[in-house]
Write an enzyme that holds these catalytic residues in place. Sequence first.
Site, PDB file in Angstrom:
ATOM      1  N   ASP A  66      -4.802  -3.077   3.212  1.00  0.00           N
ATOM      2  CA  ASP A  66      -3.929  -4.174   2.857  1.00  0.00           C
ATOM      3  C   ASP A  66      -2.486  -3.768   3.257  1.00  0.00           C
ATOM      4  OD1 ASP A  66      -2.157  -5.612   1.514  1.00  0.00           O
ATOM      5  OD2 ASP A  66      -3.181  -5.676  -0.461  1.00  0.00           O
ATOM      6  N   CYS A  83       1.171  -8.482 -10.416  1.00  0.00           N
ATOM      7  CA  CYS A  83      -0.312  -8.608  -9.973  1.00  0.00           C
ATOM      8  C   CYS A  83      -1.160  -7.170  -9.791  1.00  0.00           C
ATOM      9  CB  CYS A  83      -0.379  -9.454  -8.652  1.00  0.00           C
ATOM     10  SG  CYS A  83       0.279 -11.135  -8.534  1.00  0.00           S
ATOM     11  N   GLN A  88       2.570  -4.819   2.234  1.00  0.00           N
ATOM     12  CA  GLN A  88       4.215  -4.282   1.758  1.00  0.00           C
ATOM     13  C   GLN A  88       4.391  -3.424   2.755  1.00  0.00           C
ATOM     14  OE1 GLN A  88       6.044  -5.229  -0.364  1.00  0.00           O
ATOM     15  NE2 GLN A  88       4.535  -6.659  -1.514  1.00  0.00           N
ATOM     16  N   LYS A 105       6.453 -11.953   3.819  1.00  0.00           N
ATOM     17  CA  LYS A 105       6.759 -10.680   3.475  1.00  0.00           C
ATOM     18  C   LYS A 105       7.821 -10.026   4.761  1.00  0.00           C
ATOM     19  CE  LYS A 105       3.572  -9.899  -0.175  1.00  0.00           C
ATOM     20  NZ  LYS A 105       4.062 -10.410  -1.309  1.00  0.00           N
ATOM     21  N   HIS A 137      -3.280  -4.453  -5.575  1.00  0.00           N
ATOM     22  CA  HIS A 137      -2.943  -6.001  -5.911  1.00  0.00           C
ATOM     23  C   HIS A 137      -4.008  -6.589  -6.350  1.00  0.00           C
ATOM     24  CE1 HIS A 137      -1.332 -10.005  -5.226  1.00  0.00           C
ATOM     25  NE2 HIS A 137      -0.177  -9.439  -5.339  1.00  0.00           N
TER      26      HIS A 137
HETATM   27  N1  PMP Z   1      -1.128  -7.120  -1.404  1.00  0.00           N
HETATM   28  C1  PMP Z   1      -0.057  -6.692  -1.484  1.00  0.00           C
HETATM   29  C2  PMP Z   1       0.187  -5.080  -1.446  1.00  0.00           C
HETATM   30  C3  PMP Z   1       0.821  -7.530  -2.192  1.00  0.00           C
HETATM   31  O1  PMP Z   1       1.996  -7.201  -2.275  1.00  0.00           O
HETATM   32  C4  PMP Z   1       0.730  -8.920  -1.861  1.00  0.00           C
HETATM   33  C5  PMP Z   1       1.710  -9.779  -2.402  1.00  0.00           C
HETATM   34  N2  PMP Z   1       2.403  -9.550  -3.473  1.00  0.00           N
HETATM   35  C6  PMP Z   1      -0.873  -9.305  -1.704  1.00  0.00           C
HETATM   36  C7  PMP Z   1      -1.531  -8.471  -1.343  1.00  0.00           C
HETATM   37  C8  PMP Z   1      -0.987 -10.903  -1.694  1.00  0.00           C
HETATM   38  O2  PMP Z   1      -0.131 -11.422  -0.693  1.00  0.00           O
HETATM   39  P1  PMP Z   1      -0.177 -13.006  -0.361  1.00  0.00           P
HETATM   40  O3  PMP Z   1       0.176 -13.535  -1.940  1.00  0.00           O
HETATM   41  O4  PMP Z   1       0.853 -13.273   0.634  1.00  0.00           O
HETATM   42  O5  PMP Z   1      -1.410 -13.502  -0.049  1.00  0.00           O
END
Ligand code: PMP
Length: 415
Positions: free
Chosen positions: A209, A373, A212, A235, A130
């Site tokens: 990270d 993203c 998910q 999430k 991401h």
């Molecule tokens: N890493 C991953 C794998 C994600 O799916 C996301 C959110 N889509 C993020 C980081 C960023 O998370 P946040 O927007 O809650 O900071």
Amino acid sequence: MQDTLTKKIFDVDEVRKDFPILNREVDGKPLVYLDNAATSQKPESVINAISDYYSNYNANIHRGVYSISIKASEAYENAKIKVKEFINAESEREIVFTRGTTEAVNLIAYSYGLENVNEGDEVIISEMEHHANIVPWQVLREKKKAVLKVIPVNDNGELIIDEFKKLLSDKTKIVAVCQISNTLGTINPVKEIVRLAKEKNKNIAVIVDGAQAIHHTKVDVRDIGADFYVFSSHKMYGPMGIGVLYGRAELLEAIPPYQTGGDMISTVSFKGTTYNDIPMKFEAGTPNVEGAVGLTAAISYINNTGFEAIHKQETELLEYATEQLDLIKGLRIIGTAKEKTGVISFVVEGLNALDIGIMLDTSGVAVRTGQHCTEPLMDRFGIPGTVRVSFAFYNTKEEIDIFVNALKKAIEILR
Ligand code: PMP
């Protein structure tokens, strides 16, 4: 703080009653919410916990000597214990509350990264990250003249571990990878990645990270062995605006604060300042108490539902939806890893993902379209974007039928 197992038998119709938003309609049609990887919906217990906080004990924490401030402070501290138990950290001192995954990665890049990465040193990420786990490392690369290396992804959307082994070198200082891809649904072998990095050099910091993963699978940070593990509350059925940075105590103690101000200090004079102990050292200013209270309730909800039931329901949905989508002519699923969670990204020949998303909305079906993203991953697959559906345990096969029928209709109209 023990949760009781209230739902011994998983009944999706009963579970759905816990989530008020799932009852709503969109233009007269039932909402079919299939954008859970972007954010999950919230059970009533989470909404009520937040409402109870504001109705009964809202106060700033750590400074008040009066009872509602003490109660709010306790709730905040208990949230850390709850998270510690949830991810099997050694101590609640290892739990830092951040705004979310994004802020947690930035904290590590700015604090650990600036301190430990020097000119020519290497940071390894992957092609499926991401943007939140790419851009902070690019900033570090600029600041320190470091080198950013990228683990490639194969055509199924799996990390090529042999290539990762080749990327590890004497210059590697950081490895940062996701446990589950938000775009492909791929489950990465993070334990093996940690092992390989540590075999190369035990001082390589490994960051996972877990944005998910945290709500799909039981996470045990000590079993994974990562130095840092990060995730967002929103999430995992909790509120927005709060997330977690887990860091091994020894590392958190060694690195400097990321932001400074109130609460993160021990003493302040105009000559100089001493910092508070971990984790407070990383929590400058008034924290998100409401978020901590909601996150506590969300963890209880997950514990009471049970990962076994969550996994079973989500796997059934993934398999059922994949079978249905595979039957649609001209549709190609991007991300067909052997180890996969409830996320399906796809493209339809000749059609624009955004147009499909807009058409699905007219049937009450909420999906995500675009790059998710993960622009470099889109480049890897040579596509501008995908339609992505992502499941939670409260979704049903009937909802997948509504989605698939709406999709077929959309394809017919758009063609
Ligand atoms: N890493 C991953 C794998 C994600 O799916 C996301 C959110 N889509 C993020 C980081 C960023 O998370 P946040 O927007 O809650 O900071």
